[in-house]
Design an enzyme around this catalytic site. Structure first.
Site, PDB file in Angstrom:
ATOM      1  N   LYS A 567    -107.226 -20.922  25.869  1.00  0.00           N
ATOM      2  CA  LYS A 567    -107.208 -19.455  25.941  1.00  0.00           C
ATOM      3  C   LYS A 567    -106.439 -18.836  24.767  1.00  0.00           C
ATOM      4  O   LYS A 567    -106.495 -17.641  24.528  1.00  0.00           O
ATOM      5  CB  LYS A 567    -106.621 -18.996  27.276  1.00  0.00           C
ATOM      6  CG  LYS A 567    -107.532 -19.310  28.481  1.00  0.00           C
ATOM      7  CD  LYS A 567    -106.883 -18.891  29.798  1.00  0.00           C
ATOM      8  CE  LYS A 567    -107.712 -19.192  31.025  1.00  0.00           C
ATOM      9  NZ  LYS A 567    -108.744 -18.168  31.319  1.00  0.00           N
ATOM     10  N   LYS A 673    -112.537  -6.703  33.977  1.00  0.00           N
ATOM     11  CA  LYS A 673    -111.625  -5.739  34.622  1.00  0.00           C
ATOM     12  C   LYS A 673    -111.045  -4.777  33.589  1.00  0.00           C
ATOM     13  O   LYS A 673    -110.954  -3.565  33.829  1.00  0.00           O
ATOM     14  CB  LYS A 673    -110.482  -6.476  35.316  1.00  0.00           C
ATOM     15  CG  LYS A 673    -110.926  -7.426  36.420  1.00  0.00           C
ATOM     16  CD  LYS A 673    -109.755  -8.332  36.845  1.00  0.00           C
ATOM     17  CE  LYS A 673    -110.254  -9.556  37.584  1.00  0.00           C
ATOM     18  NZ  LYS A 673    -109.223 -10.601  37.706  1.00  0.00           N
TER      19      LYS A 673
HETATM   20  C1  LIG Z   1    -109.082 -11.784  37.077  1.00  0.00           C
HETATM   21  C2  LIG Z   1    -107.922 -12.669  37.264  1.00  0.00           C
HETATM   22  C3  LIG Z   1    -107.860 -13.915  36.633  1.00  0.00           C
HETATM   23  C4  LIG Z   1    -108.938 -14.390  35.673  1.00  0.00           C
HETATM   24  O1  LIG Z   1    -108.593 -13.961  34.369  1.00  0.00           O
HETATM   25  P1  LIG Z   1    -109.353 -14.539  33.078  1.00  0.00           P
HETATM   26  O2  LIG Z   1    -108.840 -13.660  31.984  1.00  0.00           O
HETATM   27  O3  LIG Z   1    -110.809 -14.350  33.309  1.00  0.00           O
HETATM   28  O4  LIG Z   1    -108.946 -15.956  32.928  1.00  0.00           O
HETATM   29  C5  LIG Z   1    -106.760 -14.707  36.828  1.00  0.00           C
HETATM   30  N1  LIG Z   1    -105.750 -14.308  37.632  1.00  0.00           N
HETATM   31  C6  LIG Z   1    -105.758 -13.121  38.248  1.00  0.00           C
HETATM   32  C7  LIG Z   1    -104.613 -12.734  39.094  1.00  0.00           C
HETATM   33  C8  LIG Z   1    -106.841 -12.257  38.094  1.00  0.00           C
HETATM   34  O5  LIG Z   1    -106.856 -11.080  38.747  1.00  0.00           O
END
Ligand SMILES: *Cc1c(COP(=O)(O)O)cnc(C)c1O
Length: 822
Positions: A567, A673
């Site tokens: 990441k 999101k």
């Molecule tokens: C959406 C979410 C994730 C996933 O995040 P990515 O950026 O897609 O890896 C992980 N943890 C929480 C608490 C989330 O709300």
């Protein structure tokens, strides 16, 4: 927290009579169900009472939904997932039932602040990250689009660990989310199933002397007991069930041992059962590989299948119609032992022959793959699998024999290819490949973004795909806009309603009408004001929790997700160091004030990930204190990233960091999101970023770096990072500073190995992408300097992100995989 309600338009206008009645109901619940009087009630008691009042309404819908599915003989969806990262439920429930403002007013009339008690609700963190959060979004969308569904998982007593940062290092503490009880759940003692482990398999002969049946005699037995949580969809449409299993002993106390004086040994069974639902393994994108993990996987899978079969038999009286009435979905390989378990139940318990059972199995299961990382593909050593699940081992061999026969018969596969199709890895230690088992036993295998699905066909499942070319399909992930916009960003939701009306609340496709407002200066001002208020809310939380003062007018640049080398939080931190150098060397330039937020948990055993957290904190400490920076750059590591923190941070972001090494992030949902809440993305062409670019338009996103194909080519073609680093003065200087201890004077060698790894192999292409990333960040600054332009782009992001609703994803699953109406 108070700000959110100050500008949001209520979904329903509170009526005084309703408010009084609701307040009376809350008092009733407090008195008769919590057992407290208002004068002595704690904030937790008020929270429980408020939840119980709303829960009663949900139960009415729940009973109706269940009855309706039964009466209509509707096909049901069963979503098996080892993780459900659901977070808090109260606000979501209030919001979905349109009761937020009524409840706020009713509680207010009793002297209780909704926003205060809401923060006391435990965050149910029964998952690690994206995979578990997807399962939670899917549950809410299935209820919303009216798919009769059950989620099945484990009721972990301790979910994801709580992260504290001590002297810059991650410290893991147990999260005891059940300490104050859980008013959402119903314990169903009567719904319990036996789960066996170990033992022997006996073959029982029929009268004519032929082998008839296999009987598994497990050595250990425990009970799985159901706990149900209702999942309510938008406007209370349908209420589905999340059924989580807890381990209980068959014999709570071994009386013989107890009477013989072995008081601790007498509790042996109890402890063993308890262990099955005690902890969630905190590793993301890498298998735990521990015996307890395989036990957990089998435990919840068999309980769920027994439950499904019992429900099906009670309604239909036979099992041949299972594929027509039940779609069982495997969320990653964690429940894929289900393929062997359903075969066992059909053959050994219900007397169905192998071929028929195999047809039913394939017709019933579908499987989602979530990662291509080779180290993340689950497999179990044959000796362990055989010892715990001796009958399943036989069944795996039988399936494998048939699978390999089928492959050989085509005449299209050589020996190596056959070996890759096999359910058993034969090189070195023999292992059961859970991905191949899930593939073989499913009629549908899907990836989670267009790119990931294509790569799946070319890599992990290339041979199985050639054997069964119609099975692999794509279902790009989504997020529920109820939680990730309406509930977490009341300000923006209110503003959108003012602009385009309410249709988008029920039909997210209507959100595109907002596009026209990108050119409206007055609207842009209002949009900026909402963003600014959300940023001020985040700044006040950071000030309160971490004592760091932030300027809400700075660019809020956020990277929050699990800490993992792929990441590339390291790329972000190195860029911060390089920027820090630049600001100090060129104080005369017009720098754009920026706050870089990082947050996320590292697997406790993942050394480099934990070191990256320490680095972020070390870099933050030096930069934030340096007067030469004049507040132009701040770095903040926000501890304990979870769903609740995400709900505050997503609406407050200007820039979303989605910078994984191309080809390694299956989809991402954090990216969705952010964009839905009006952040611009800086990212690589990886996972769903590719499709986000297609939807928001290339002008409204900052894309940089190597493509997945280029990454693969470099890896094959002898990539030499040292040369790349030496030709980039900015990068060389930043790496030298980190490596020589500028940020770790107490231990100058702390980051030496981490940085030398970049010179030596740099598997994740940090050096290869650095210059492009840094240059793109300066482009970001340039656009940020032109606020009308920035805001117009941000508004277009919001307007065009509706496609990434998990309602769309679920409708595609329903029509194209599960064959249920939606
Ligand atoms: C959406 C979410 C994730 C996933 O995040 P990515 O950026 O897609 O890896 C992980 N943890 C929480 C608490 C989330 O709300």
């Amino acid at each position: 927290m108070k700000l959110a309600s100050a500008y949001g338009l209520p979904l329903q206008t509170p009526q005084t009579s309703d408010i009084e009645a609701l307040a009376a109901e809350i008092l009733q619940a407090l008195k008769y169900r919590v057992g407290k009087d208002a004068t002595v009630a704690t904030q937790y008691d008020w929270l429980t009472a408020a939840i119980l009042v709303v829960r009663d309404r949900i139960i009415d819908h729940w009973v109706k939904s269940t009855k309706q599915a039964y009466e209509q003989s509707a096909k049901r969806v069963y979503y098996l997932s080892l993780e459900f990262l659901i977070g808090r439920l109260m606000r979501d429930a209030f919001s979905n039932l349109g009761m937020m403002e009524d409840m706020r007013a009713a509680l207010g009339s009793l002297g209780v602040e909704l926003d205060v008690i809401a923060t006391l609700e435990p965050d149910a963190a029964l998952g690690n990250g994206g995979l578990g959060r997807l399962a939670a979004c899917f549950m809410e969308s299935m209820a919303t689009v009216d798919v009769p569904a059950h989620g099945y998982g484990i009721r972990y007593a301790n979910g994801m660990f709580r992260q504290e940062i001590s002297d810059g290092w991650q410290v893991e503490l147990p999260e005891t989310w059940l300490d104050h009880g859980n008013p959402w759940e119903f314990e169903r003692r009567e719904r319990s199933f036996e789960v066996g482990f170990g033992g022997t398999v006996e073959q029982v002969a029929a009268k004519d002397g032929r082998l008839e049946r296999h009987v598994w005699r497990p050595q250990e037995r425990v009970l799985a007991v159901a706990y149900d949580t209702p999942v309510v969809g938008w406007r209370g449409n349908r209420v589905n069930t999340l059924r989580l299993w807890a381990g209980m002993p068959v014999d709570p106390i071994l009386l013989d041992a107890f009477n013989a004086g072995d008081h601790i040994g007498a509790l042996r069974e109890s402890n063993k059962a308890d262990a099955l639902s005690r902890v969630l393994y905190p590793a993301d994108s890498s298998p735990a590989g521990q015996e307890l993990r395989l036990r957990q996987e089998y435990f919840f899978t068999t309980a769920s299948l027994q439950d499904i079969i019992q429900r099906h038999l009670s309604q239909y009286g036979e099992l041949h119609s299972l594929p027509e009435k039940a779609a069982i979905h495997l969320n990653d390989t964690h429940p894929s032992v289900a393929v062997a378990e359903l075969m066992r139940l059909l053959m050994d318990v219900h007397g169905i022959d192998f071929d028929t059972a195999w047809g039913i199995t394939k017709g019933t299961f579908a499987y989602t793959n979530h990662t291509l990382l080779p180290e993340a593909l689950e497999s179990w050593p044959v000796p362990l699998f055989e010892r715990l699940l001796p009958r399943h081992m036989q069944i795996v061999y039988a399936i494998n024999a048939q699978l390999l026969h089928e492959a050989r018969t085509t005449g299209q596969f050589d020996g190596e290819q056959i070996a890759r199709i096999s359910l058993i890895e034969e090189n070195g230690e023999r292992r059961v490949r859970m991905g191949n088992l899930a593939f073989a036993g499913s009629h549908s295998i899907n990836g989670v973004s267009a790119l990931h699905t294509e790569l799946m066909k070319e890599t992990v499942f290339a041979d199985l795909h050639r054997l069964y070319p119609s099975r692999i399909n794509n279902k790009t992930n989504g997020i529920t806009q109820r939680r990730w916009l309406f509930q977490c960003n009341a300000g923006l939701t209110g503003l959108i309603r003012e602009a385009i009306g309410d249709r988008f609340l029920d039909d997210i496709a209507a959100l595109t009408e907002l596009d026209a407002f990108a050119g409206d200066a007055a609207f842009r001002e209002k949009f900026a004001a909402v963003k600014r208020a959300n940023k001020a809310r985040l700044a006040s939380i950071v000030a309160e929790r971490q004592g760091i003062k932030l300027d809400p007018s700075a660019l809020f640049d956020i990277q929050i997700k699990r800490i993992h080398e792929y990441k590339r939080q390291l790329l972000n931190i190195i860029e911060a160091v390089a920027l820090y150098d630049q600001i100090r060397s060129h104080p005369e330039r017009d720098w754009m004030p920026r706050v870089k937020f990082l947050g996320g948990k590292a697997a406790p055993s993942y050394h480099n990930a934990k070191l990256i957290i320490k680095l972020a904190n070390d870099v933050a400490r030096v930069i934030n204190r340096d007067p030469a920076v004049r507040g132009l750059l701040k770095v903040v590591f926000t501890p304990n990233y979870n769903v609740s923190l995400a709900e505050v941070m997503m609406p407050a972001a200007d820039l979303s960091e989605q910078i994984s090494t191309a080809g390694m992030e299956a989809s991402g949902t954090g990216n969705m999101k952010f964009a839905l809440n009006g952040a611009l993305t800086i990212g690589t062409l990886d996972g769903a970023n590719v499709e986000i670019r297609e939807h928001v338009g290339a002008d409204n996103i900052f894309i940089f770096g190597l493509t997945a194909q280029e990454v693969a080519e470099r890896r094959n073609g002898g990539y030499a990072p040292r040369g790349v680093i030496e030709t980039s003065p900015e990068l060389s200087q930043a790496l030298a500073a980190i490596s020589s201890g500028v940020f770790s004077p107490d231990d100058p060698n702390r980051y030496r190995d981490l940085i030398s790894g970049l010179y030596d192999h740099d598997w994740f292409m940090v050096a290869a992408d650095f210059d492009a990333y840094a240059a793109t960040q300066r482009q970001v600054d340039a656009v940020w300097g032109d606020s009308p332009d920035w805001n117009a782009r941000a508004i277009r992001n919001v307007a065009r992100m509706g496609w990434f609703s998990s309602d769309r994803t679920i409708r595609q699953y329903a029509r194209e995989i599960w064959n249920v109406p939606a």
